[in-house]
Structures are given as C-alpha cells and as structure tokens.
Design a protein around this motif. Sequence first.
Motif, PDB file in Angstrom:
ATOM      1  N   UNK A  15       0.329  -5.131  -2.907  1.00 15.62           N
ATOM      2  CA  UNK A  15      -1.089  -5.428  -2.453  1.00 15.62           C
ATOM      3  C   UNK A  15      -1.374  -6.328  -3.885  1.00 15.62           C
ATOM      4  N   UNK A  16      -1.197  -5.947  -5.099  1.00 21.99           N
ATOM      5  CA  UNK A  16      -1.763  -6.656  -6.301  1.00 21.99           C
ATOM      6  C   UNK A  16      -1.134  -8.049  -6.367  1.00 21.99           C
ATOM      7  N   UNK A  17       0.040  -8.189  -6.016  1.00 27.63           N
ATOM      8  CA  UNK A  17       0.610  -9.732  -5.982  1.00 27.63           C
ATOM      9  C   UNK A  17      -0.021 -10.360  -4.769  1.00 27.63           C
ATOM     10  N   UNK A  18      -0.264  -9.772  -3.611  1.00 22.73           N
ATOM     11  CA  UNK A  18      -0.892 -10.508  -2.691  1.00 22.73           C
ATOM     12  C   UNK A  18      -2.337 -11.089  -2.807  1.00 22.73           C
ATOM     13  N   UNK A  19      -3.074 -10.098  -3.560  1.00 26.96           N
ATOM     14  CA  UNK A  19      -4.199 -10.638  -4.071  1.00 26.96           C
ATOM     15  C   UNK A  19      -4.192 -12.064  -4.728  1.00 26.96           C
ATOM     16  N   UNK A  20      -3.378 -12.388  -5.277  1.00 23.37           N
ATOM     17  CA  UNK A  20      -3.362 -13.783  -5.967  1.00 23.37           C
ATOM     18  C   UNK A  20      -3.592 -14.790  -5.006  1.00 23.37           C
ATOM     19  N   UNK A  21      -3.089 -14.900  -3.727  1.00 28.65           N
ATOM     20  CA  UNK A  21      -3.414 -15.816  -2.830  1.00 28.65           C
ATOM     21  C   UNK A  21      -3.556 -15.323  -1.500  1.00 28.65           C
ATOM     22  N   UNK A  22      -4.062 -14.126  -0.958  1.00 34.27           N
ATOM     23  CA  UNK A  22      -4.509 -13.875   0.318  1.00 34.27           C
ATOM     24  C   UNK A  22      -6.111 -13.249   0.104  1.00 34.27           C
ATOM     25  N   UNK A  45       5.053 -16.775  -0.989  1.00 34.94           N
ATOM     26  CA  UNK A  45       3.754 -16.746  -0.615  1.00 34.94           C
ATOM     27  C   UNK A  45       3.163 -17.121   0.960  1.00 34.94           C
ATOM     28  N   UNK A  46       4.115 -16.425   1.827  1.00 37.35           N
ATOM     29  CA  UNK A  46       3.888 -16.469   3.343  1.00 37.35           C
ATOM     30  C   UNK A  46       2.587 -15.844   3.575  1.00 37.35           C
ATOM     31  N   UNK A  91      -7.299  -9.793   4.475  1.00 38.04           N
ATOM     32  CA  UNK A  91      -6.023  -9.989   4.758  1.00 38.04           C
ATOM     33  C   UNK A  91      -4.913  -9.018   3.941  1.00 38.04           C
ATOM     34  N   UNK A  92      -5.266  -8.646   2.781  1.00 39.70           N
ATOM     35  CA  UNK A  92      -4.409  -7.694   2.219  1.00 39.70           C
ATOM     36  C   UNK A  92      -4.525  -6.152   2.715  1.00 39.70           C
ATOM     37  N   UNK A  93      -5.641  -5.824   3.369  1.00 42.92           N
ATOM     38  CA  UNK A  93      -5.844  -4.662   3.748  1.00 42.92           C
ATOM     39  C   UNK A  93      -5.136  -4.645   5.119  1.00 42.92           C
ATOM     40  N   UNK A  94      -5.012  -5.716   5.973  1.00 42.27           N
ATOM     41  CA  UNK A  94      -4.243  -5.848   7.174  1.00 42.27           C
ATOM     42  C   UNK A  94      -2.916  -5.526   6.858  1.00 42.27           C
ATOM     43  N   UNK A  95      -2.229  -6.159   5.644  1.00 42.11           N
ATOM     44  CA  UNK A  95      -0.788  -5.897   5.472  1.00 42.11           C
ATOM     45  C   UNK A  95      -0.716  -4.340   5.099  1.00 42.11           C
ATOM     46  N   UNK A  96      -1.655  -3.849   4.213  1.00 35.65           N
ATOM     47  CA  UNK A  96      -1.713  -2.355   3.871  1.00 35.65           C
ATOM     48  C   UNK A  96      -1.697  -1.517   5.151  1.00 35.65           C
ATOM     49  N   UNK A  97      -2.354  -1.877   6.158  1.00 31.57           N
ATOM     50  CA  UNK A  97      -2.517  -1.068   7.456  1.00 31.57           C
ATOM     51  C   UNK A  97      -1.372  -1.261   8.229  1.00 31.57           C
ATOM     52  N   UNK A  98      -0.611  -2.400   8.244  1.00 38.19           N
ATOM     53  CA  UNK A  98       0.675  -2.357   8.832  1.00 38.19           C
ATOM     54  C   UNK A  98       1.795  -1.455   8.095  1.00 38.19           C
TER      55      UNK A  98
END
Length: 719
Positions: free
Chosen positions: A19-26, A71-72, A30-37
């Motif tokens: 989630x920390x890495x994703x915060x750089x570009x999402x 960075x998908x 959107x990061x919360x949706x990935x967490x939920x998945x």
Amino acid sequence: MAAEPAYGDVRPTGIDLLAERLADYLTPDQVNLVRRAYYYAEQAHDGQRRRSGEPYVTHPLAVANILADMHMDHQSLMAAMLHDVIEDTGIAKEALAGQFGETVAELVDGVSKLTQMKFETKAEAQAENFQKMTMAMSKDIRVILVKLADRLHNMRTLDAMPPDKSRRIAKETLEIYAPIANRLGMHDFYVEFEDLGFRAMHPMRAERIQRAVKTARGNRREILGKIQESLANCLARDGLDGEVVGREKHLHSIYQKMRGKRKSFNEIMDVYGFRIIVDKVDTCYRVLGAVHNLYKPFPGRFKDYIAIPKANGYQSLHTTLFGMHGVPIEIQIRTREMEEMANNGIAAHGLYKAGGDEPRASHLRARQWVKGILELQQRAGNSLEFIENVKIDLFPDEVYVFTPKGRIMELPKGSTAVDFAYAVHTDVGNSCIACRINRRLAPLSQPLGSGETVEIVTAPGARPNPAWLNFVVTGKARTNIRHALKQQRRSESISLGERLLNKALSGFGTQLSKISPMRILSVLGEYKGVVLEDLLEEIGLGNRMAYVVARRLVSGSEQEEPLEPQASTTPQGPLAIRGTEGLVISYAKCCTPIPGDPIVGHLSAGKGMVIHLENCRNIAEFRHNSEKCIVLNWAKDVTGEFSVELRVQLEHQRGLIAMLANNVTAADANVEKIGMNERDGRVSVVQLVVSVRDRVHLARVIKKLRTLKGVAGITRVRS
C-alpha cells in the motif's frame, strides 16, 4: 480464527508495504480497493497453503507486487489479488462482480481460464486452451499481463515442485509465455522467464554456464572498466549528457548462441555490451556520431530501431565497434522512455489501458497483433492449425520491407512476397500472380531482406497456388491460402458432383432440374438434413455414389425395389473432361493420361476423381464396377498442359541432354524432369518427362526427337 496467527506476520508487513508503494501513483481510494481485494482473497483462501508451506495468500500478494513494479492500474492489482479465487475457492464470478465490479470480475475470469491451460495433455486440448487465451486477451489485454506476473512468481518458486512437474511448467513457459512477453515488448519478463525456464529444464548446464560467466566477468572487469570510462569521457568531451552502463548477457541467451551459432563460450563472452541512456531522441544520434569517432564501427552492423521500431515497439540505435586491441563492443543508445518501453513493453506508462487520450504506437501494435491472432482463429480449419500458426507468429526476428508508396511492413525473418501480399490484404494475396523486388521481377518464393521495396502484381480471377504452402512463413498467409483452397475445392466438388448426379439421373430418363423440390427435401432428410450443395460436394469428392443418390431421388428410398435405368431413353454420353476442373480432378501419375487417350475416372473417397488410362493395370479390379469407375472422354475444347514420361534410347554422345532439351523446346513443349542411365558403353537410356497439350502435340515432340542422330527408340512409359 485458527489461521489468524499464521497470517499475523503477513497482514501488517505484506499488504501495508504494498500500500505504501502504491500510494506513490494511485489515489487513496484506489489503494483502499486493492487492500479490500487482498482481505477478500485472504479470507477466501483461508486454510490453503502453497507447496512450500506458506499461506496461499502470499502468492497473489507477490503477483500484485510484480505488477506494482510496473505501475499497473488498481483494477489489474485487484485482479492479481483475486486471480485464483474463482478456480480454487468455489466463489462465483457473479459474487466477485457484486463486490468489486464487472471489469475486475472479467479480468479474474480471463486469468482463471488461462490457469486451466494444460500443455502436457493432448495437442488438441492444448490448442483449444490457447484459443481461450486469445479470446481473453482480445477482450482486455491486461488479462495476459496479470497472467504473466502470476507465471513469473510461480517460476521464481519452482523449486518447491517435483522435478517432472517443474520441467513441464518450464517447457510451457519457454514455448508460450516467454515468446508472448517478448512479443509484447516486456524484456525484463522475457529474460527472467528464459533464465528460470533454462535452470529448471537443464540445471547442470545452467550451473556450469553461470560459473563460467562469473569467472569471465571477474577476469574482464579491468577491460570493462576501461571501455566504460573511455565512452563516458567521450560523451563528456562532446558535452553530451548520457549514462553508460554495462550490458549483461543472460544465461539462456548464451546457451542458445552456443548451440545455434556453434560458438564457444569464450567467443560469445569476448563481445562487450554497453547501453547509453540519454534524455531525448536528438541526443541519441549525436551520441552515435561521438562513439563512431572514438572507435571504428563494424561495416553493416548499424541498425536504427528508432526510425523503424521493432514489431513489439522496441526502439534503440544498435552499433558494433572495434574497441581497444580489436575487441568488439556492442552499443545500444536510447532515451529513458525507450529504456522503460524496452523493459516493460505494453505495460509501460499505462499503454495497456483501453481508454485514455491518444493510444500510443506500441499499444496499437499490441492490439494489432491480438487482432491478427483472432483473424487466424476465425480462418483456421481447426485448433491444431491455429496453434501451429500462432507459434510461427511469435517470432523473435523481423525484416522490414517497403510498399511502393513507402509504407513500412514488418514481417518474420524468411518471409516471401506471398507473405507480404497477405500482410497487405487478404484479397491481394489471393489474386497475386507475380512480384517485383526493388523494381525487378523476382520469384514469389524468394526470401525478402530488410530495406527492399516489394510490389505485388495481381490479376482478377487468379487463385492461390497450393505450392505456396511449401514456402510461406506467416500464419496469416498459411491460414488464408488453406481457407481459399478449401473454398475452391468445395465449389469444384459441387460442380463435379452435379455433373455426376445428372449423368446417373439421365439413365432413369430425368435430370436434377426436373425433380420436384419436395422430393429433393425428402431425400436430403434421409441424409440427416444436409443441404443439396453438401450432398453434391460429397458426390464430387467420391464420398457418396452418384448412382445410389440418383436411385433415391427417383424411387424415394434405397429400401424400395430398385428402379432399373429406362431402356427407351438415350442416356447422356460419357462425362466430358475439360482440363479446368481444378483440385477435385487429378491425373494418375502411374499412367499419365493426356487428351486423346481413352480414359476412365476412378472415384476415390475424399480425393474426388482420379483419371486413368482405360487399360491402366492399377484400376483393373475396379474397371467394371460402375460405382467406382465412370467412363469419360475429353471435351473438344480441353485446355491445360499434361505430363508424359518418355524413355529414349540413343547412342552416347557429348551434349546429349542439351540436344534433347533443345528439340523438346523446338516442338513447343517443356521439359519437366530429365534423368539418364547408361546401359553400356555406347547406348544411353534417358527418362524424359515433358508437358504437352494432347496426343497430337506428343506425336510432334516424338517426331522432333527422332530427328536426332543416334536415336534407337522412343517409348511412352505407362503403368
């Protein structure tokens, strides 16, 4: 929950770090949706473990991390988290759609279908599964990106598998997934797939090459440093801003070169590779000039993939230089954007996205490739033919040729003018009769070279030649030629079937046009509802007997008392052969009939009609069987050229073959084949295959040959 302690270490570290890495570009949403998945997948896979003993959820998390490196987008990452849920936990696609939306559910469903691919099974099943992959890719190309990341993590953890299973997975990766990654321009994936696959398939060879590479790099560190320093100094002197990095050869590449090019390990490692990364395209060409001033370039080894990119979107300048002490140096010069494109291909900068502003050229290329595969699938006769053509299409090398108007066409290495014609348009390929390469007439079978201009000569009514299948390279050309030949064969079979049926019906005093449609439909019903054209095609191909079908049409059923042909009616004469019937009629090679010879037709199942001489020994047993043999004659307007074999006995003399060929040509005939057996010191026996129009033409050829000095006898060879 019993499994909670096992996940205790994973939850705060794995997903939080991601989630920390994703915060750089999402965005945060959107990061919360990935967490939920992730949490959904963790619950769905509760209690499941990988073969290595780790909780199963570590695998989808690792796949998502691989995609995050590129960075998908968040939907791809969610699909990565959930990609095994449908297959392994029994949760339906509809449930996922309700939780995470239709797009994510479609991606997960597409990846699940690819996971079911079993390449160790029968070829037919393998091909069918490959078609599923094509369909999934055509809907959303992100499906294959998620699948490639899934496969990469599986390859990284292959050691936990039994040896036979790991070899099967490695073989499948090298044959299918590595070429697809290469075709989509994903160089990093491609290299890692190849090296991991190579290690699994040939562990001892990989280990030996690895040790040798380590030793070689240690021994060459000093010279590498000197070359790198001289290149960096050269750029600094000319005021050019660029980063010089050494380029490593990967294990599988070294192994392939050693095998394919028959080179020793030292020969391959004696070439030093460097990459120069710059800020813009203009600087690439200025750097090229600078390095060419520093070291002499190898003639003919410069390639400009910036002006003409590779089919997978790869761009770079390639040159080879004579370095210090004559050491060869391979240099690639590219921008940072090109570097990212070379490493991540279709996944770079969100090129995979279906929406967005302007689709990038690389994205269009990838979609064009998938579209081309779909066309192959629609045209292919069966799934085996389809997979054969797709494997051909996953080519590593290309040639770049030009149309007469200057458009660049990318083709696989070894392609011919026929491949080019079909690449331009299917209709151009189907009506192609000749070609000009660099404005000069050339054979259609000649392989094309990069930079050549190709012009196709077409003619209305022209048809593909079956011989083209012997030299075409591309799947599109092969599939379209086969498709056109099948269509041509069908129309010719229908035409011949109608003629044969009318001939049989004439014996009963009627014709097909005089039989009522109701009667025809009734008989077609007995053949399980085939249409009339299908029935005529079956007759033309020799799969059904015209006499039996005629009797059914007249009497209504085969079970009824058979009707005898009417004595009062005058049946049609023998069927006339015009020489233009095409693929459905062939001429027997055993007796080589020509117009003017008495002939019969032998109906051979699936092949149509084979024409023999009336007294040919090979059909003696069928000669009086009216169902298998039919009396024929030649039409008055018969056209075409027919092969005849002659045996010529003559005294041995200098220039014998040339004299025979000259006399055949003087009689307006062609020599197709010539061979000589010396019977004794003085007399030679020559086997001569010539093409003639009819018996009269053959007589002229024989007469011309008899004028040669020393001819003792000429015999026409029959069965």
